[in-house]
Design an enzyme around this catalytic site. Structure first.
Site, PDB file in Angstrom:
ATOM      1  CD  GLU A  91      32.777  37.382  42.261  1.00 15.90           C
ATOM      2  OE1 GLU A  91      33.892  37.383  42.816  1.00 15.90           O
ATOM      3  OE2 GLU A  91      32.616  37.536  41.043  1.00 15.90           O
TER       4      GLU A  91
ATOM      5  CD  GLU B  92      39.900  36.043  41.951  1.00 16.91           C
ATOM      6  OE1 GLU B  92      38.902  35.321  41.832  1.00 16.91           O
ATOM      7  OE2 GLU B  92      40.092  37.066  41.277  1.00 16.91           O
TER       8      GLU B  92
END
Ligand SMILES: *[C@@H]1O[C@H](CO)[C@@H](O)[C@H](O)[C@H]1NC(C)=O
Length: 417
Positions: free
Chosen positions: A332, A221
């Site tokens: 997120e 990520e």
């Protein structure tokens, strides 16, 4: 008489001493050993992760950036990297890159600490871990890791087959799955979303995924995040993260565990991005590319047009040694519902996608890397969001922006109680 008095006095003194010892000793000794054990742990941790610098730079945001010799970086504490020959550049770079279109009016940006100096060749800039960073963590062992939470299947939201989210985490993402992917790229708009609680965060990133979300997920990520618990402030920071066992025991943010090998002397992982976009004002974005070197199993990361940051050696992973089975791009946040209502932590700019450029946050020029190491437009891009009335995402496709989407939202609002 004098004798009895003396005995009495002596006995009383002895008694007092005993009472005092009884009251003080257990606290004093018990606590002191516990304190010093924790102190020792903190000290050991800081010593392990803060390598002796050749030079240090004090950033205006309070960070210290240490210029650490490239062969002395945290990665080389990894048992499997003991005899590792560092790769100073990738063997291959993906081809067919759609060049950044000059017609796109955005500004290129970098990092705040660079205003105060730079790291010499042969070193890498490392954000120094402070005592206060470690103390804020729930435990020293967990510092720099994602907090483990029970995994939950979000089946009722018609999530992609493989998407299982962490309890309390909310997403607004675009994704592709069902093929073999060898990399992903995007240009991400950069903002400073408000965070309601220090233990919540808001991030925007891409995910390179393989394996199963329940047990053995491999994930790479990269993007930007605001995370008061991790950094001690509300700054927007460049970050990376990796795990090879679904966030259980392997992996961490940035260089906070051994694994990622950095080769770049200009960009510090975990450092503040500067400047950032403002509502109805100047817009700033960053390019992030992560791809697998076809000749090796290493996954490389590039920031901007020409900063190759470093690589995750293939042996850190199980599935990703071959390829990724899913790519996600988007936001997120953690919704801790600390006051029984939905968090007011913002995603992206804190505004819904409908507001468009200059107001809502975007990902543009989204591309994947195929098995021939060529850039491709993603086909069958889908959108996923748990609660679109809290955070949403809208796909678009046009000219210089290629495949893009706007995403984000304010969290709690009349339609998201
Ligand atoms: C971060 O922002 C919140 C409000 O969004 C504020 O209450 C808090 O004091 C800020 N923290 C720091 C370290 O500046």
């Amino acid at each position: 008489m004098a004798e009895t008095n003396f005995i009495k006095m002596a006995a009383t003194s002895v008694l007092w001493v005993l009472i005092l010892l009884f009251m003080v000793a257990p606290n004093c000794y018990g606590r002191r050993t516990r304190i010093s054990k924790k102190e020792l742990e903190i000290h050991e941790h800081l010593k392990k992760f803060n390598k002796p610098p050749l030079k240090s730079i004090k950033s205006p945001d309070g960070d210290i950036i240490d210029c650490v010799h490239i062969s002395n970086q945290p990665a080389f504490d990894h048992p499997l990297l003991q005899n590792h020959k560092i790769q100073l550049r990738p063997n291959n770079h993906p081809e067919g890159l759609l060049r950044k279109n000059e017609a796109v009016i955005t500004n290129s940006i970098s990092q705040l600490w660079q205003l105060k100096g730079n790291c010499p060749e042969g070193t890498i800039p490392v954000r120094r871990t402070k005592r206060s960073d470690v103390i804020r963590a729930s435990s020293i062992k967990n510092y720099g890791k994602k907090k483990k939470k029970k995994h939950k299947v979000s089946a009722k939201f018609s999530a992609p087959n493989t998407l299982i989210t962490l309890t309390g985490h909310q997403h607004a993402i675009a994704y592709v799955e069902g093929d073999e992917y060898y990399g992903a790229k995007a240009t991400m708009n950069v903002w400073g979303p408000d965070i309601q609680q220090p233990n919540e965060f808001s991030l925007s990133q891409l995910w390179i995924l393989a394996g199963s979300f329940a047990s053995d997920l491999n994930s790479i990520e990269a993007g930007w995040q605001v995370s008061p618990d991790l950094y001690g402030d509300n700054n927007t920071r460049l970050f990376t993260y990796w795990t090879s066992d679904a966030y259980e025991s392997t992996g961490c943010y940035n260089l906070l565990c051994s694994g990622f090998v950095q080769i770049n002397n200009e960009i510090a992982l975990g450092a503040t991005i500067f400047p950032i976009s403002s509502y109805h004002g100047s817009q700033y974005d960053i390019d992030i590319l992560v791809w697998k070197d076809p000749d090796e199993s290493n996954w490389w990361m590039q920031f901007g047009d020409d900063h190759v940051i470093g690589y995750w050696p293939g042996f850190l992973f199980s599935y990703l040694t071959e390829s990724a089975s899913m790519i996600e791009w988007g936001g997120e946040v953690v919704n801790s519902e600390s006051d029984g209502e939905h968090t007011t932590t913002q995603m992206g700019s804190g505004h819904f996608p409908q507001e468009g450029f200059g107001k809502a946050s975007y990902f543009r020029n989204i591309q994947i890397v195929d098995s021939n190491n060529n850039f491709r437009l993603p086909t069958d891009l889908s959108i996923f969001t748990e609660q679109p009335k809290c955070y949403d995402a809208h796909l678009g496709n046009s000219g210089p922006w290629g495949t893009y989407f706007y995403y984000g939202g304010p969290g709690r609002n009349p339609n998201c109680p």
